[in-house]
Design a protein around this motif. Structure first.
Motif, mmCIF file in Angstrom:
data_model
loop_
_atom_site.group_PDB
_atom_site.id
_atom_site.type_symbol
_atom_site.label_atom_id
_atom_site.label_comp_id
_atom_site.label_asym_id
_atom_site.label_seq_id
_atom_site.Cartn_x
_atom_site.Cartn_y
_atom_site.Cartn_z
ATOM 1 N N ALA A 83 12.463 -9.223 -36.851
ATOM 2 C CA ALA A 83 11.377 -8.899 -37.777
ATOM 3 C C ALA A 83 11.666 -9.442 -39.179
ATOM 4 O O ALA A 83 10.769 -9.993 -39.834
ATOM 5 N N LEU A 84 12.900 -9.298 -39.636
ATOM 6 C CA LEU A 84 13.261 -9.812 -40.963
ATOM 7 C C LEU A 84 13.148 -11.333 -40.999
ATOM 8 O O LEU A 84 12.670 -11.906 -41.985
ATOM 9 N N ALA A 85 13.562 -11.992 -39.936
ATOM 10 C CA ALA A 85 13.447 -13.459 -39.869
ATOM 11 C C ALA A 85 11.983 -13.898 -39.922
ATOM 12 O O ALA A 85 11.654 -14.900 -40.566
ATOM 13 N N ARG A 86 11.099 -13.138 -39.268
ATOM 14 C CA ARG A 86 9.674 -13.496 -39.255
ATOM 15 C C ARG A 86 9.030 -13.400 -40.633
ATOM 16 O O ARG A 86 8.091 -14.135 -40.933
ATOM 17 N N VAL A 87 9.497 -12.481 -41.467
ATOM 18 C CA VAL A 87 8.861 -12.319 -42.779
ATOM 19 C C VAL A 87 9.486 -13.202 -43.857
ATOM 20 O O VAL A 87 8.972 -13.265 -44.965
ATOM 21 N N LEU A 88 10.584 -13.881 -43.537
ATOM 22 C CA LEU A 88 11.194 -14.808 -44.487
ATOM 23 C C LEU A 88 10.530 -16.175 -44.395
ATOM 24 O O LEU A 88 10.314 -16.687 -43.297
ATOM 25 N N ILE A 124 16.099 -16.307 -48.080
ATOM 26 C CA ILE A 124 17.442 -15.729 -48.075
ATOM 27 C C ILE A 124 17.388 -14.278 -47.619
ATOM 28 O O ILE A 124 16.551 -13.499 -48.082
ATOM 29 N N LEU A 125 18.306 -13.917 -46.726
ATOM 30 C CA LEU A 125 18.492 -12.532 -46.299
ATOM 31 C C LEU A 125 19.813 -12.040 -46.858
ATOM 32 O O LEU A 125 20.865 -12.632 -46.588
ATOM 33 N N LEU A 126 19.761 -10.995 -47.682
ATOM 34 C CA LEU A 126 20.963 -10.348 -48.205
ATOM 35 C C LEU A 126 21.063 -8.978 -47.550
ATOM 36 O O LEU A 126 20.173 -8.151 -47.717
ATOM 37 N N PHE A 127 22.139 -8.751 -46.783
ATOM 38 C CA PHE A 127 22.291 -7.459 -46.131
ATOM 39 C C PHE A 127 23.748 -7.051 -46.137
ATOM 40 O O PHE A 127 24.635 -7.858 -46.391
ATOM 41 N N ASP A 128 23.971 -5.776 -45.878
ATOM 42 C CA ASP A 128 25.341 -5.287 -45.737
ATOM 43 C C ASP A 128 25.421 -4.347 -44.550
ATOM 44 O O ASP A 128 24.420 -3.785 -44.116
ATOM 45 N N VAL A 129 26.608 -4.236 -44.027
ATOM 46 C CA VAL A 129 26.934 -3.266 -42.984
ATOM 47 C C VAL A 129 28.290 -2.697 -43.369
ATOM 48 O O VAL A 129 29.251 -3.439 -43.535
ATOM 49 N N ARG A 130 28.324 -1.400 -43.560
ATOM 50 C CA ARG A 130 29.578 -0.761 -43.949
ATOM 51 C C ARG A 130 30.537 -0.683 -42.763
ATOM 52 O O ARG A 130 30.118 -0.564 -41.621
ATOM 53 N N GLU A 131 31.805 -0.723 -43.072
ATOM 54 C CA GLU A 131 32.825 -0.550 -42.040
ATOM 55 C C GLU A 131 32.869 0.934 -41.711
ATOM 56 O O GLU A 131 33.124 1.774 -42.567
ATOM 57 N N ASP A 170 12.366 -5.423 -50.169
ATOM 58 C CA ASP A 170 13.470 -4.476 -50.089
ATOM 59 C C ASP A 170 13.246 -3.693 -48.801
ATOM 60 O O ASP A 170 12.457 -2.753 -48.752
ATOM 61 N N ALA A 171 13.923 -4.131 -47.744
ATOM 62 C CA ALA A 171 13.735 -3.588 -46.396
ATOM 63 C C ALA A 171 14.570 -2.320 -46.229
ATOM 64 O O ALA A 171 15.791 -2.383 -46.229
ATOM 65 N N GLY A 172 13.878 -1.190 -46.119
ATOM 66 C CA GLY A 172 14.563 0.102 -46.104
ATOM 67 C C GLY A 172 14.885 0.492 -47.541
ATOM 68 O O GLY A 172 16.024 0.800 -47.883
ATOM 69 N N CYS A 173 13.872 0.489 -48.391
ATOM 70 C CA CYS A 173 14.061 0.645 -49.841
ATOM 71 C C CYS A 173 14.522 2.028 -50.266
ATOM 72 O O CYS A 173 14.968 2.206 -51.398
ATOM 73 N N GLY A 174 14.409 3.009 -49.377
ATOM 74 C CA GLY A 174 14.872 4.353 -49.745
ATOM 75 C C GLY A 174 14.197 4.845 -51.002
ATOM 76 O O GLY A 174 12.977 4.795 -51.146
ATOM 77 N N ASN A 175 15.008 5.303 -51.950
ATOM 78 C CA ASN A 175 14.457 5.874 -53.177
ATOM 79 C C ASN A 175 14.163 4.832 -54.247
ATOM 80 O O ASN A 175 13.882 5.173 -55.386
ATOM 81 N N PRO A 201 3.179 -9.158 -38.720
ATOM 82 C CA PRO A 201 3.227 -10.597 -38.986
ATOM 83 C C PRO A 201 2.331 -10.929 -40.167
ATOM 84 O O PRO A 201 1.444 -10.163 -40.529
ATOM 85 N N GLY A 202 2.580 -12.059 -40.770
ATOM 86 C CA GLY A 202 1.716 -12.510 -41.853
ATOM 87 C C GLY A 202 2.277 -12.282 -43.240
ATOM 88 O O GLY A 202 1.924 -12.989 -44.166
ATOM 89 N N LEU A 203 3.136 -11.287 -43.413
ATOM 90 C CA LEU A 203 3.759 -11.082 -44.711
ATOM 91 C C LEU A 203 4.923 -12.056 -44.825
ATOM 92 O O LEU A 203 5.738 -12.173 -43.908
ATOM 93 N N VAL A 204 5.012 -12.780 -45.945
ATOM 94 C CA VAL A 204 6.068 -13.771 -46.114
ATOM 95 C C VAL A 204 6.745 -13.549 -47.464
ATOM 96 O O VAL A 204 6.075 -13.378 -48.483
ATOM 97 N N TYR A 205 8.078 -13.565 -47.442
ATOM 98 C CA TYR A 205 8.870 -13.326 -48.648
ATOM 99 C C TYR A 205 9.861 -14.456 -48.855
ATOM 100 O O TYR A 205 10.314 -15.093 -47.904
#
Length: 166
Positions: free
Chosen positions: A139-144, A149-156, A56-61, A111-115
């Motif tokens: 960075a996200l591509a390196r850890v996959l 699978i990368l699930l992300f969103d960007v708000r309008e 959970d990249a940028g997991c916040g709370n 580097p080295g962490l893989v998900y």
């Protein structure tokens, strides 16, 4: 346990990630349970089921981390805000689930962490610099893992401003 080094980035500083972290759920309301159900269904369709390693990249709370852990995923949450990580720890304790938390910045994932999957929800809007955004995606591509699978969103942006202004 590898530690992630936090990197200061002026373009990503927002006050409710610190002093108002306690109010984050009130400021950013989401149908988190429904979203976690949809994420788990998407992951499952792609062959990533319970027990899979999810960042959970940028997991916040921790609301998505907890939701995915409840669905059986082995979740690691990374965030640069100590205050939000404190909120995440409390949420994880209350939910009685296992989630590993790391303090760190998505610009400097080691580097080295893989998900098997990476979830990045509500984070990329705060990374407005083109170079920083490219760094984060790298960075996200390196850890996959390959085939991960990368699930992300960007708000309008315009709709977000209109909604928050109202």
């Amino acid at each position: 346990m590898q530690r992630v080094t936090a990197v200061a980035s002026p373009s990503t500083a927002r006050p409710f990630y610190g002093e108002f972290a306690w109010a984050y759920d009130h400021l950013v309301t989401r149908p988190v349970d429904d979203e976690c159900t949809a994420m788990a269904a998407t992951l499952h369709r792609r062959g990533i089921g319970p027990g899979a390693r999810v960042l959970d990249a940028g997991c916040g709370n921790g609301r998505y981390a907890v939701g995915l852990a409840r669905r059986g995923y082995a979740v690691t949450g990374v965030d640069r805000s100590p205050a939000l990580l404190d909120e995440a720890r409390a949420r994880i304790d209350e939910a009685a689930v296992s989630v590993r938390l790391e303090a760190g910045d998505l610009l400097a994932l080691p580097p080295g962490l893989v998900y098997d999957a990476v979830v990045c929800r509500g984070v990329l809007n705060d990374i407005v610099d083109t170079g920083e955004r490219a760094t984060v995606f790298g960075a996200l591509a390196r850890v996959l893992r390959p085939g991960g699978i990368l699930l992300f969103d960007v708000r309008e942006w315009t709709a977000t401003v209109a909604g928050k202004t109202a």
